[in-house]
Design a protein around this motif. Structure first.
Motif, PDB file in Angstrom:
ATOM      1  N   ALA A   1       0.830  -1.209   0.000  1.00 56.50           N
ATOM      2  CA  ALA A   1       0.000   0.000   0.000  1.00 56.50           C
ATOM      3  C   ALA A   1       0.865   1.260   0.000  1.00 56.50           C
ATOM      4  O   ALA A   1       0.587   2.212  -0.738  1.00 56.50           O
ATOM      5  CB  ALA A   1      -0.942   0.000   1.196  1.00 56.50           C
ATOM      6  N   LEU A   2       1.912   1.262   0.797  1.00 54.83           N
ATOM      7  CA  LEU A   2       2.791   2.428   0.845  1.00 54.83           C
ATOM      8  C   LEU A   2       3.492   2.631  -0.500  1.00 54.83           C
ATOM      9  O   LEU A   2       3.656   3.769  -0.953  1.00 54.83           O
ATOM     10  CB  LEU A   2       3.804   2.303   1.984  1.00 54.83           C
ATOM     11  N   ASP A   3       3.865   1.540  -1.146  1.00 53.52           N
ATOM     12  CA  ASP A   3       4.458   1.649  -2.488  1.00 53.52           C
ATOM     13  C   ASP A   3       3.463   2.269  -3.471  1.00 53.52           C
ATOM     14  O   ASP A   3       3.824   3.125  -4.274  1.00 53.52           O
ATOM     15  CB  ASP A   3       4.907   0.280  -3.012  1.00 53.52           C
TER      16      ASP A   3
ATOM     17  N   GLU B   1      -0.805  -1.275  11.937  1.00 53.87           N
ATOM     18  CA  GLU B   1      -0.591  -0.607  13.219  1.00 53.87           C
ATOM     19  C   GLU B   1       0.878  -0.567  13.639  1.00 53.87           C
ATOM     20  O   GLU B   1       1.246   0.270  14.460  1.00 53.87           O
ATOM     21  CB  GLU B   1      -1.454  -1.265  14.293  1.00 53.87           C
ATOM     22  N   ASP B   2       1.695  -1.419  13.067  1.00 60.72           N
ATOM     23  CA  ASP B   2       3.119  -1.397  13.370  1.00 60.72           C
ATOM     24  C   ASP B   2       3.892  -0.500  12.406  1.00 60.72           C
ATOM     25  O   ASP B   2       5.109  -0.376  12.510  1.00 60.72           O
ATOM     26  CB  ASP B   2       3.706  -2.818  13.321  1.00 60.72           C
ATOM     27  N   GLU B   3       3.193   0.096  11.458  1.00 59.50           N
ATOM     28  CA  GLU B   3       3.814   0.945  10.450  1.00 59.50           C
ATOM     29  C   GLU B   3       3.693   2.409  10.857  1.00 59.50           C
ATOM     30  O   GLU B   3       2.770   2.796  11.549  1.00 59.50           O
ATOM     31  CB  GLU B   3       3.125   0.756   9.094  1.00 59.50           C
TER      32      GLU B   3
ATOM     33  N   GLY C   1       4.497   8.447   8.634  1.00 63.17           N
ATOM     34  CA  GLY C   1       4.844   9.845   8.859  1.00 63.17           C
ATOM     35  C   GLY C   1       4.612  10.212  10.310  1.00 63.17           C
ATOM     36  O   GLY C   1       5.540  10.404  11.081  1.00 63.17           O
ATOM     37  N   TYR C   2       3.347  10.290  10.674  1.00 66.45           N
ATOM     38  CA  TYR C   2       2.964  10.580  12.063  1.00 66.45           C
ATOM     39  C   TYR C   2       1.986   9.510  12.519  1.00 66.45           C
ATOM     40  O   TYR C   2       0.812   9.766  12.741  1.00 66.45           O
ATOM     41  CB  TYR C   2       2.351  11.984  12.189  1.00 66.45           C
ATOM     42  N   GLY C   3       2.463   8.306  12.580  1.00 63.57           N
ATOM     43  CA  GLY C   3       1.655   7.195  13.038  1.00 63.57           C
ATOM     44  C   GLY C   3       1.166   6.324  11.896  1.00 63.57           C
ATOM     45  O   GLY C   3       1.453   6.572  10.723  1.00 63.57           O
ATOM     46  N   PRO C   4       0.417   5.284  12.245  1.00 62.80           N
ATOM     47  CA  PRO C   4      -0.058   4.336  11.241  1.00 62.80           C
ATOM     48  C   PRO C   4      -1.231   4.895  10.438  1.00 62.80           C
ATOM     49  O   PRO C   4      -1.961   5.764  10.911  1.00 62.80           O
ATOM     50  CB  PRO C   4      -0.500   3.136  12.078  1.00 62.80           C
ATOM     51  N   PRO C   5      -1.413   4.370   9.237  1.00 61.51           N
ATOM     52  CA  PRO C   5      -2.552   4.783   8.419  1.00 61.51           C
ATOM     53  C   PRO C   5      -3.841   4.141   8.929  1.00 61.51           C
ATOM     54  O   PRO C   5      -3.815   3.176   9.690  1.00 61.51           O
ATOM     55  CB  PRO C   5      -2.199   4.247   7.033  1.00 61.51           C
ATOM     56  N   ARG C   6      -4.949   4.695   8.491  1.00 60.37           N
ATOM     57  CA  ARG C   6      -6.273   4.144   8.785  1.00 60.37           C
ATOM     58  C   ARG C   6      -7.055   4.195   7.474  1.00 60.37           C
ATOM     59  O   ARG C   6      -6.548   4.674   6.474  1.00 60.37           O
ATOM     60  CB  ARG C   6      -6.954   4.948   9.883  1.00 60.37           C
TER      61      ARG C   6
END
Length: 166
Positions: free
Chosen positions: A25-27, A80-82, A85-90
């Motif tokens: 997803a980040l990619d 949740e472990d990712e 930037g400023y915390g995990p995505p939702r």
């Protein structure tokens, strides 16, 4: 460094894959951001949208209006472990995106800022600071309008939305 509100439209299949493979997803996020940085599509045509530094102003205004969907931080956690930037995505599932789009369209920005005093923003320590400047509440209008268009397009396509602060 700035805190910036970020969004990515995804299909149901892409959401399922993102939840299972957050690195994938980040990619995808980075690929879409890079591609759209050059073409600069309108919010209604974009897969990626950013509210830039106005995310906290919009959060404050929408909370005051008892907005039924958390469009600023997302509602369902994944990765949740990712740290994106400023915390995990939702994310927001497509049915929540449809509700958000409907209520965003029905809630004009002027209604959100009605009776808001910049002192309220200062007292609440709304990011970024500097709300005592003339016309400071107008900073959010452009981004709110773009967010509305982005969510309407996502709803029309039955997309879900990834949400994070970067």
């Amino acid at each position: 460094m700035s805190m910036i509100g970020e969004y990515l439209r995804v299909t149901t299949a892409e959401l399922d894959r993102a939840v299972q493979a957050p690195d994938w997803a980040l990619d995808v996020v980075e690929e879409v951001q890079d591609a759209e940085e050059e073409s600069e599509p309108a919010p209604a045509e974009a897969r990626h949208f950013s509210t830039y530094k106005t995310w906290d102003l919009l959060r404050f205004l929408l909370a005051r209006a008892d907005f039924p969907v958390n469009v600023i931080h997302g509602e369902e956690p994944f990765a949740e472990d990712e740290d994106w930037g400023y915390g995990p995505p939702r994310y927001l599932r497509s049915e929540r995106v449809r509700l958000a789009a409907h209520v965003l369209r029905a809630t004009p920005y002027d209604q959100l800022i009605n009776s808001v005093d910049p002192a309220d923003l200062i007292k609440a320590e709304v990011y970024p600071l500097g709300w005592d400047e003339q016309g400071s509440l107008e900073r959010g209008r452009h981004w709110y309008d773009g967010l509305t268009q982005f969510f309407e397009a996502a709803a029309a396509a039955d997309d879900s939305v990834l949400v994070w602060l970067d």
